[in-house]
Design a protein around this motif. Structure first.
Motif, short mmCIF file in Angstrom:
data_model
loop_
_atom_site.label_atom_id
_atom_site.label_comp_id
_atom_site.label_asym_id
_atom_site.label_seq_id
_atom_site.Cartn_x
_atom_site.Cartn_y
_atom_site.Cartn_z
N GLY A 119 18.26 2.65 -14.76
CA GLY A 119 18.17 1.32 -15.37
C GLY A 119 17.12 0.50 -14.64
N THR A 120 17.56 -0.31 -13.67
CA THR A 120 16.62 -1.19 -12.97
C THR A 120 16.36 -0.78 -11.53
OG1 THR A 120 18.54 -2.62 -12.60
CG2 THR A 120 17.04 -3.25 -14.37
N GLY A 121 16.89 0.36 -11.10
CA GLY A 121 16.64 0.82 -9.74
C GLY A 121 15.21 1.28 -9.55
N LEU A 122 14.74 1.27 -8.30
CA LEU A 122 13.37 1.74 -8.03
C LEU A 122 13.28 2.36 -6.65
CD1 LEU A 122 10.99 -1.02 -6.82
CD2 LEU A 122 13.26 -1.68 -7.58
N VAL A 123 12.23 3.16 -6.47
CA VAL A 123 11.99 3.84 -5.20
C VAL A 123 10.52 3.72 -4.84
CG1 VAL A 123 12.01 6.05 -3.96
CG2 VAL A 123 13.86 5.50 -5.57
N GLY A 124 10.26 3.28 -3.61
CA GLY A 124 8.92 3.29 -3.07
C GLY A 124 8.75 4.47 -2.13
N VAL A 125 7.63 5.16 -2.22
CA VAL A 125 7.37 6.37 -1.42
C VAL A 125 6.23 6.09 -0.47
CG1 VAL A 125 6.73 8.80 -1.48
CG2 VAL A 125 8.15 7.83 -3.32
N LEU A 126 6.49 6.32 0.81
CA LEU A 126 5.47 6.12 1.84
C LEU A 126 5.33 7.40 2.67
CD1 LEU A 126 3.51 4.12 3.28
CD2 LEU A 126 5.42 3.58 4.83
N LYS A 127 4.12 7.91 2.74
CA LYS A 127 3.86 9.14 3.50
C LYS A 127 3.23 8.79 4.84
CE LYS A 127 3.30 11.77 -0.76
NZ LYS A 127 2.40 12.58 -1.61
N GLY A 128 3.71 9.46 5.88
CA GLY A 128 3.19 9.20 7.22
C GLY A 128 1.85 9.83 7.47
N LYS A 129 1.29 9.53 8.63
CA LYS A 129 -0.02 10.07 9.02
C LYS A 129 0.02 11.58 9.23
CE LYS A 129 -2.42 6.37 11.54
NZ LYS A 129 -2.89 5.98 12.89
N VAL A 181 9.02 8.55 3.80
CA VAL A 181 10.13 7.61 3.72
C VAL A 181 10.29 7.18 2.27
CG1 VAL A 181 11.12 5.43 4.51
CG2 VAL A 181 9.64 6.76 6.04
N HIS A 182 11.53 7.27 1.77
CA HIS A 182 11.86 6.79 0.44
C HIS A 182 12.62 5.47 0.56
CE1 HIS A 182 10.44 10.49 -1.23
NE2 HIS A 182 11.41 11.23 -0.72
N PHE A 183 12.03 4.40 0.05
CA PHE A 183 12.67 3.08 0.08
C PHE A 183 13.41 2.90 -1.25
CE2 PHE A 183 9.00 2.94 2.85
CZ PHE A 183 9.51 2.34 3.99
N ILE A 184 14.72 2.95 -1.19
CA ILE A 184 15.56 2.96 -2.39
C ILE A 184 16.14 1.57 -2.62
CG2 ILE A 184 17.59 3.98 -3.50
CD1 ILE A 184 17.16 6.41 -1.56
N PHE A 185 15.76 0.93 -3.71
CA PHE A 185 16.30 -0.37 -4.09
C PHE A 185 17.26 -0.15 -5.25
CE2 PHE A 185 12.54 -1.29 -1.70
CZ PHE A 185 12.84 -2.47 -1.02
N GLY A 236 0.78 -1.23 0.00
CA GLY A 236 0.00 0.00 0.00
C GLY A 236 0.81 1.27 0.00
N LEU A 237 2.03 1.22 -0.52
CA LEU A 237 2.82 2.45 -0.59
C LEU A 237 2.13 3.45 -1.51
CD1 LEU A 237 4.95 0.60 0.80
CD2 LEU A 237 6.67 1.93 -0.44
N ASP A 238 2.38 4.72 -1.28
CA ASP A 238 1.72 5.77 -2.04
C ASP A 238 2.18 5.81 -3.49
OD1 ASP A 238 0.19 7.31 0.16
OD2 ASP A 238 2.20 7.06 0.98
N GLU A 239 3.47 5.58 -3.70
CA GLU A 239 4.03 5.63 -5.05
C GLU A 239 5.14 4.58 -5.17
OE1 GLU A 239 5.57 9.56 -5.74
OE2 GLU A 239 3.93 10.49 -4.63
N VAL A 240 5.28 4.02 -6.37
CA VAL A 240 6.41 3.14 -6.68
C VAL A 240 6.93 3.54 -8.05
CG1 VAL A 240 7.22 0.78 -7.04
CG2 VAL A 240 5.45 1.23 -5.33
N HIS A 241 8.19 3.97 -8.09
CA HIS A 241 8.79 4.47 -9.32
C HIS A 241 9.90 3.51 -9.75
CE1 HIS A 241 6.84 8.48 -8.89
NE2 HIS A 241 6.90 8.15 -7.61
N THR A 242 9.82 3.02 -10.97
CA THR A 242 10.79 2.05 -11.47
C THR A 242 11.66 2.66 -12.57
OG1 THR A 242 9.19 1.21 -13.10
CG2 THR A 242 9.24 0.13 -10.93
N GLY A 243 12.67 1.90 -13.00
CA GLY A 243 13.51 2.32 -14.12
C GLY A 243 14.44 3.47 -13.81
N ILE A 244 14.83 3.63 -12.56
CA ILE A 244 15.73 4.73 -12.17
C ILE A 244 17.17 4.24 -12.30
CG2 ILE A 244 16.37 6.35 -10.35
CD1 ILE A 244 13.52 5.83 -9.19
#
Length: 387
Positions: free
Chosen positions: A54-64, A127-131, A44-52
């Motif tokens: 090349g194959t990197g991605l970032v999930g964005v989660l906003k707090g309450k 929070v930015h989850f950087i893969f 349920g993350l707010d945003e998931v951005h792929t292709g950064i």
């Protein structure tokens, strides 16, 4: 430790073992990134951005709770070109590729963090989850940064971790300042004049030039760098000739790397190596060129304030006797260094025990997933408090 994280270790272990079975090489983590993105969407993350990059991605989660602050958490995704020797059920199914550095566990740890934080969102800000792609090439971090990582996902602080064999299970090690060395990989090409081995007067001996470069280069460490500082200069490959006994080759090549903790020492060593290579060749009537390869990276340097925070959180989590906040730096390299040049943060180790990294019998210790995830969660809550 966070109870709900501990209680779900079996689930996190399952994720980790699935990643272990299907490893992918640097910049080729297509299925891995797809799986990670699907899981982040499921959480349920707010945003998931792929292709950064090349194959990197970032999930964005906003707090309450509203805040302009943001925390970055990073895990690496790529594996190594190795044939696995383990015989358990979750061994690699991709021949010649293996998660021998624990990136499977790093991904599972960061996913466990995202899973937990997404359930309650009990923090302020983002929070930015950087893969990250291609850590093993020491280029993936910079590739993502060059592709706009921090412009698109600005972070006030950033954290990364790595499992560490030969450190007791669950112990946490870190230090202020440089914790891992820079890495500069280099090639040297020497051009002389080939000829008959019985007629040295008619040729320029490229193997001799190569030998003298090796000997002279090692004096850079002993005679140009203070004994109170440190640098490692290693020649890992030397080649000349075609296997015959009486033909002297025209060319010779060397490969190697330089590791340093201090940027001034790093640049001095590179400068002196170039001079030694060119001048030694010139003294013998040959020519030689030094080329520093893509994949060089600076030392991994922890911010003092963030290191102190990580140490405090670690002591609260596992106890003072299981935390070394001034561990010896490692001469290995880590391209999280590029991120720490952009954003204040800290890189720390979690004890894995077991065999060494990059070993065909290595396996990640699933028992430390809750420890790493709990560290990340508590760091988020310290930086993004609800009040």
């Amino acid at each position: 430790m966070i109870k709900e994280v501990i209680n779900n270790q079996a689930l996190f272990s399952q994720w980790r073992r699935e990643f272990h079975m299907y490893p992918e090489m640097s910049y080729q983590e297509h299925d891995t990134a797809k799986k990670v993105a699907e899981m982040l969407h499921q959480f349920g993350l707010d945003e998931v951005h792929t292709g950064i990059g090349g194959t990197g991605l970032v999930g964005v989660l906003k707090g309450k709770y509203p805040s302009n602050r943001a925390v970055g958490l990073r895990a690496d995704m790529d594996a190594l070109a190795m044939e696995e020797l383990n015989e358990f059920k979750h061994t690699s199914k991709n021949k010649g590729i293996m998660h021998a550095c624990g990136h499977d566990g790093h991904m599972a740890t960061l996913l466990a963090t995202a899973w937990y934080l997404a359930k309650g969102r009990e923090f302020s800000g983002t929070v930015h989850f950087i893969f990250q792609t291609a850590e093993e090439e020491l280029t993936g971090s910079k590739t993502m940064i060059d592709d706009g990582l921090f412009e698109r996902f600005p972070c006030d602080v950033i954290y990364g971790l790595h499992n560490m064999p030969h450190v007791p299970e669950g112990h946490i090690w870190l230090r202020e300042g440089a914790i891992e060395a820079s890495c500069d990989r280099f090639d040297i090409e020497i051009v002389g004049k080939g000829g008959h081995a019985a007629m040295p007067e008619s040729m320029i001996d490229s193997p001799l030039v190569m030998s003298n470069i090796i000997i002279a280069a090692h004096t850079i460490v002993s005679r140009n760098v203070s004994p109170l500082e440190s640098v490692v200069l290693s020649f890992s490959d030397a080649h000349a000739g075609s296997g015959t006994y009486n033909i002297m080759p025209k060319t010779a090549t060397l490969k190697g790397c330089i590791r340093a903790f201090d940027e001034t020492i790093r640049q001095l060593t590179l400068k002196r190596l170039k001079e030694v290579v060119e001048m030694t060749a010139q003294a013998h009537g040959a020519t030689a060129t030094l080329s520093v390869r893509e994949g060089s990276c600076p030392a991994t340097v922890n911010n003092p304030e963030q290191s102190q925070l990580v140490a405090k959180v670690a002591i609260d989590l596992v106890g003072k006797d299981r935390v070394d906040a001034n561990c010896r730096p490692l001469s290995g390299s880590e391209d999280f260094s590029w991120m720490l040049q952009q954003v204040d943060g800290c890189y720390f180790f979690v004890g894995n025990e077991g065999v060494s990294l990059h070993n065909p019998s290595y396996d990640f210790n699933d028992n430390i997933i809750p420890i790493g995830a709990s560290m990340f969660i508590k760091l988020v809550k310290h930086n993004l408090p609800t009040k």
